[in-house]
Design an enzyme around this catalytic site. Structure first.
Site, PDB file in Angstrom:
ATOM      1  N   THR A   1      85.365  87.309  59.767  1.00 25.78           N
ATOM      2  CA  THR A   1      84.934  88.241  59.032  1.00 25.78           C
ATOM      3  C   THR A   1      85.818  89.775  58.464  1.00 25.78           C
ATOM      4  O   THR A   1      86.676  89.536  59.210  1.00 25.78           O
ATOM      5  CB  THR A   1      84.217  89.494  60.236  1.00 25.78           C
ATOM      6  N   HIS A   2      84.597  90.592  57.774  1.00 25.52           N
ATOM      7  CA  HIS A   2      86.289  91.345  56.946  1.00 25.52           C
ATOM      8  C   HIS A   2      87.096  90.499  55.496  1.00 25.52           C
ATOM      9  O   HIS A   2      87.785  91.382  56.123  1.00 25.52           O
ATOM     10  CB  HIS A   2      86.932  92.081  57.951  1.00 25.52           C
TER      11      HIS A   2
ATOM     12  N   ASN B   1      42.650  95.343  29.421  1.00 22.24           N
ATOM     13  CA  ASN B   1      42.795  96.165  30.702  1.00 22.24           C
ATOM     14  C   ASN B   1      42.655  95.070  31.568  1.00 22.24           C
ATOM     15  O   ASN B   1      43.572  94.889  32.486  1.00 22.24           O
ATOM     16  CB  ASN B   1      42.388  97.077  30.861  1.00 22.24           C
TER      17      ASN B   1
ATOM     18  N   ASN C   1      87.019  76.622  35.141  1.00 19.53           N
ATOM     19  CA  ASN C   1      86.488  77.580  35.988  1.00 19.53           C
ATOM     20  C   ASN C   1      85.346  77.146  36.295  1.00 19.53           C
ATOM     21  O   ASN C   1      84.164  76.461  35.991  1.00 19.53           O
ATOM     22  CB  ASN C   1      86.582  78.689  34.591  1.00 19.53           C
TER      23      ASN C   1
ATOM     24  N   LYS D   1      92.790  74.895  33.132  1.00 21.15           N
ATOM     25  CA  LYS D   1      91.456  75.567  33.704  1.00 21.15           C
ATOM     26  C   LYS D   1      90.780  74.537  34.166  1.00 21.15           C
ATOM     27  O   LYS D   1      90.289  74.209  33.207  1.00 21.15           O
ATOM     28  CB  LYS D   1      90.884  76.332  33.042  1.00 21.15           C
TER      29      LYS D   1
ATOM     30  N   SER E   1      52.692  93.543  21.558  1.00 22.39           N
ATOM     31  CA  SER E   1      53.589  93.172  23.091  1.00 22.39           C
ATOM     32  C   SER E   1      53.178  91.302  22.503  1.00 22.39           C
ATOM     33  O   SER E   1      53.326  90.445  23.525  1.00 22.39           O
ATOM     34  CB  SER E   1      53.199  93.395  23.982  1.00 22.39           C
TER      35      SER E   1
ATOM     36  N   TYR F   1      44.662 102.202  33.640  1.00 19.85           N
ATOM     37  CA  TYR F   1      45.806 102.024  32.580  1.00 19.85           C
ATOM     38  C   TYR F   1      46.220 102.895  31.651  1.00 19.85           C
ATOM     39  O   TYR F   1      46.041 103.467  31.299  1.00 19.85           O
ATOM     40  CB  TYR F   1      44.972 101.582  31.704  1.00 19.85           C
TER      41      TYR F   1
ATOM     42  N   GLN G   1      53.021  97.419  29.352  1.00 17.34           N
ATOM     43  CA  GLN G   1      52.394  96.452  28.487  1.00 17.34           C
ATOM     44  C   GLN G   1      54.316  95.713  28.405  1.00 17.34           C
ATOM     45  O   GLN G   1      54.821  95.022  28.674  1.00 17.34           O
ATOM     46  CB  GLN G   1      52.799  97.003  27.250  1.00 17.34           C
TER      47      GLN G   1
HETATM   48  N1  ARG Z   1      49.292  94.157  24.644  1.00 16.55           N
HETATM   49  C1  ARG Z   1      48.831  95.285  26.190  1.00 16.55           C
HETATM   50  C2  ARG Z   1      49.498  95.670  27.197  1.00 16.55           C
HETATM   51  O1  ARG Z   1      49.940  93.982  27.097  1.00 16.55           O
HETATM   52  C3  ARG Z   1      46.930  94.932  26.396  1.00 16.55           C
HETATM   53  C4  ARG Z   1      46.077  96.186  27.276  1.00 16.55           C
HETATM   54  C5  ARG Z   1      45.295  97.337  26.079  1.00 16.55           C
HETATM   55  N2  ARG Z   1      44.773  97.770  26.412  1.00 16.55           N
HETATM   56  C6  ARG Z   1      44.535  99.553  25.437  1.00 16.55           C
HETATM   57  N3  ARG Z   1      44.270 100.401  26.866  1.00 16.55           N
HETATM   58  N4  ARG Z   1      45.505  99.221  24.899  1.00 16.55           N
HETATM   59  O2  ARG Z   1      48.848  95.570  28.217  1.00 16.55           O
END
Ligand code: ARG
Length: 456
Positions: A154-155, A109, A284, A282, A22, A316, A321
């Site tokens: 209106t409309h 988490n 626009n 134009k 991520s 979680y 993510q």
């Molecule tokens: N990259 C994870 C997220 O964005 C962080 C939390 C990861 N937690 C886990 N139990 N794998 O949510």
């Protein structure tokens, strides 16, 4: 063996590693991740879970990483699963094994849940400011051009003459409520999840109140499981963003419509218009159209978040993510749309063309009906007489100003010498003095109310 792989015999597959990271979107909350970790180690040091010198080393190490990143001397790469692992790994490289104490009494988490809330804590005032700037651009327009008479619809059919200020204020009020909606949503989001750990809390004697305080939250969240599983703050804020961009889109839509040759009511400024690659004439209204288009994406973001959550068991799950792209984009889009639309509104040039055109227009038929009520008719009878008068005109291709005195008298004796006085659109608007009506005083009253709200 890679980090967190000690209980495995093999490495994660390459395809899995790239898919699982991520990091790209996490980079947006890099400063928040470091701030969260810094508050955490300070609290750990204060309560004696780690010793004071260790806490100092960890905090200094974290601060140094932020500087390294800002100076471009080091950058997290997607070799790491996320920003949390990247920073922890860097800390190990820079300060050595004491880095391993950073993660005492927390989990990713609660860490990620905290980062997202900290990101909102930073960004929401910016969005509210951008909406405020749009509101202020609208109010300046009301002040400058608010007395221009236009048809109210209106409309999308002409209804009654109104002041342009009345119409623009009808766009301003929803935006003022949008700011309130975001502030309201933040009140519920303003709790710190850090210390919830994986979902069950921790046996270490942490001080969650202190962590919350260090990070500027009103206090800690109450249930550790809820802390890591809940994303209703994301839903509420994405919803407020979807609502406000929908409001902006309605305004944008009218600005597009009004700028057509057919309406001929507004000209968009050079700064927010574009040319055509083929048609040389134009101008626009692309800025307004792009706002209208972006509102669609923000609605999609809200839908993404709702769908993301609906089937997740507590607590979680890694699905979570996916929350950031949708949430961050909704928030950034709300701010960007407001900024672009504010610029568009500031450059608009309105054309004062309707007052003459509306003299005798059928949109004054309500005036005729209201007048007849004053003569003692019930509103239904008055409505009928005015409607028959319109029909009479339509059959002869006339407007109300073309009705001869004796004909007007046949519809009601009082109309014979009074119809002419009812056909001025500005006077019709001025008569609507009820609270919230289109009279000048009511427009000014609202203008002052909204200005006072903006200032506070
Ligand atoms: N990259 C994870 C997220 O964005 C962080 C939390 C990861 N937690 C886990 N139990 N794998 O949510």
């Amino acid at each position: 063996m890679g980090i967190l792989r000690d209980r495995f015999a093999g490495e994660a597959a390459d395809a899995m590693r790239a898919f699982a990271s991520s990091l790209e979107v996490d980079l947006e909350m890099l400063a928040e991740d470091i701030a969260g970790s810094t508050a955490h180690v300070r609290m750990l040091g204060e309560v004696g879970i780690i010793d004071g010198a260790e806490a100092e080393t960890l905090a200094a190490g974290l601060a140094a990483i932020l500087v390294e990143i800002e100076n471009g001397d080091w950058a997290p790469t997607d070799a790491h699963e996320d920003i949390h692992m990247a920073i922890e790994a860097r800390l190990l490289d820079t300060i050595g094994p004491v880095a391993g104490k950073l993660h005492t009494a927390r989990s990713r988490n609660d860490q990620v849940a905290t980062d997202v809330r900290l990101w909102l804590q930073r960004r929401l005032p910016e969005v509210e400011g951008a909406i405020g700037a749009l509101l202020s651009a609208l109010l300046d327009r009301v002040e400058a051009d608010g007395q221009i008479v236009i048809p109210g619809y209106t409309h999308l059919q002409r209804g009654q003459p109104i002041l342009l200020g009345h119409h623009l204020l009808a766009h301003a009020w929803p935006l003022a409520r949008d700011v309130g909606r975001l502030q309201d949503a933040w009140k519920r989001a303003d709790q710190c999840p850090l210390g919830a750990c994986a979902m069950a809390g921790t046996p270490f004697p942490i001080d969650r109140q202190r962590t919350a305080e260090l990070l500027g939250f009103t206090g800690p969240t109450d249930n550790a499981m809820d802390s890591v599983a809940a994303r209703d703050h994301a839903l509420e804020i994405a919803s407020a963003c979807a609502i406000t961009t929908t409001h902006m889109s309605r305004l944008a839509e009218e600005l597009v419509l009004w700028s057509t040759t057919e309406f001929g009511f507004v000209r968009h400024g050079d700064g927010y218009s574009t040319g055509s690659s083929i048609m040389p004439q134009k101008r626009n209204p692309d800025a307004a159209e792009l706002v209208r288009g972006r509102a669609a994406r923000v609605q999609g973001n809200l839908q993404t978040l709702l769908s993301l959550l609906r089937s997740q068991p507590l607590a979680y799950n890694r699905d979570l993510q996916e929350d950031r792209r949708a949430l961050f984009d909704a928030v950034a889009s709300a701010a960007d749309c407001a900024t672009v639309l504010a610029g568009t509104v500031r450059e608009l040039q309105f054309v004062d063309r309707f007052e003459t055109e509306l003299h005798g227009d059928f949109s004054l038929a309500t005036e005729v009906a209201d007048f007849l009520v004053g003569e003692g008719l019930s509103f239904r009878d008055a409505h009928g007489a005015a409607a028959r008068l319109v029909k009479w005109c339509e059959e002869r291709d006339l407007d109300l100003s073309g009705v001869p005195t004796e004909v007007a008298g046949e519809f009601h004796p009082a109309l014979a010498n009074q119809l002419g006085n009812l056909l001025d659109p500005r006077a019709a608007a001025a008569r609507r003095t009820s609270t919230g009506g289109t009279s000048r005083d009511e427009v000014m009253r609202q203008l002052h109310l909204l200005r006072a709200g903006l200032d506070s």
